[in-house]
Design an enzyme around this catalytic site. Structure first.
Site: not given
Ligand code: GRF
Length: 177
Positions: A11, A82, A85, A101, A133-134, A137
């Site tokens: 999204s 998710m 990196l 985030h 960064d590594e 968050d």
């Molecule tokens: C979002 O809430 C973002 O902040 C987090 O994961 C979710 C991803 O949502 N890192 P989408 O795939 O962009 O819909």
């Protein structure tokens, strides 16, 4: 040009597309996700880079970076990506990788930020756009906006609405630099 890394629904990718930002490539660590359909509908080249097809994470990340740079990417946006990196990716785009985030970092890093805020009983959480960064968050914060926890029934929806406004704004500004 922007490269967007995704893992799921996409999204936030959609918000970047709708803002008319110059997206040259979408890379996903998982196949069959909605984010890939969104890229395809928008006519943006998209590729899947599944970790289990590589010897290790470094090799996968190098391949992703090669593909993005081949497509002219000089700014990378993590939109619901998710995986962490490795330096082999980070070093290719110094100070040009950002993430969105769903909390007011440094509070509640990680994959369960909204649930963690609910369990902690805080009055507000929020959205952070930050450099990557590594760490998990841990990069420097670029912009944050608070979101009250109540009413809880609409919390996720309200967080997403802020993400979809804040992320394109920040990315637009970084594109201009
Ligand atoms: C979002 O809430 C973002 O902040 C987090 O994961 C979710 C991803 O949502 N890192 P989408 O795939 O962009 O819909």
């Amino acid at each position: 040009m922007i490269g967007v890394l995704v893992s799921g629904d996409g999204s936030n990718l959609q918000a970047l597309i709708d803002a008319g930002l110059p997206i040259a490539a979408v890379a996903s660590n998982r196949g069959g996700v909605r984010a890939l359909e969104r890229a395809e509908s928008a006519g943006i080249p998209a590729r899947v880079f599944e970790l289990d097809r590589y010897s290790d994470r470094d090799a996968r990340d190098r391949d992703v970076a090669d593909w993005l740079q081949l497509r002219g990417v000089d700014l990378v946006v993590l939109a619901g990506y998710m995986h962490l990196l490795t330096p082999s990716f980070l070093d290719r785009f110094p100070d040009r990788i950002v993430n969105v985030h769903p909390s007011l970092l440094p509070a509640f890093p990680g994959a369960h930020a909204v649930d963690d805020a609910l369990s902690a009983g805080v009055e507000e959480t929020g959205v952070t756009v930050h450099y990557v960064d590594e760490g998990l968050d841990t990069g420097a914060v670029i912009r944050q906006e608070p979101v009250p926890l109540e009413p809880r029934a609409t919390l996720l929806e309200r967080i997403h609405a802020v993400e979809h406004r804040l992320l394109p704004q920040v990315v637009q500004e970084l594109c201009a630099r």
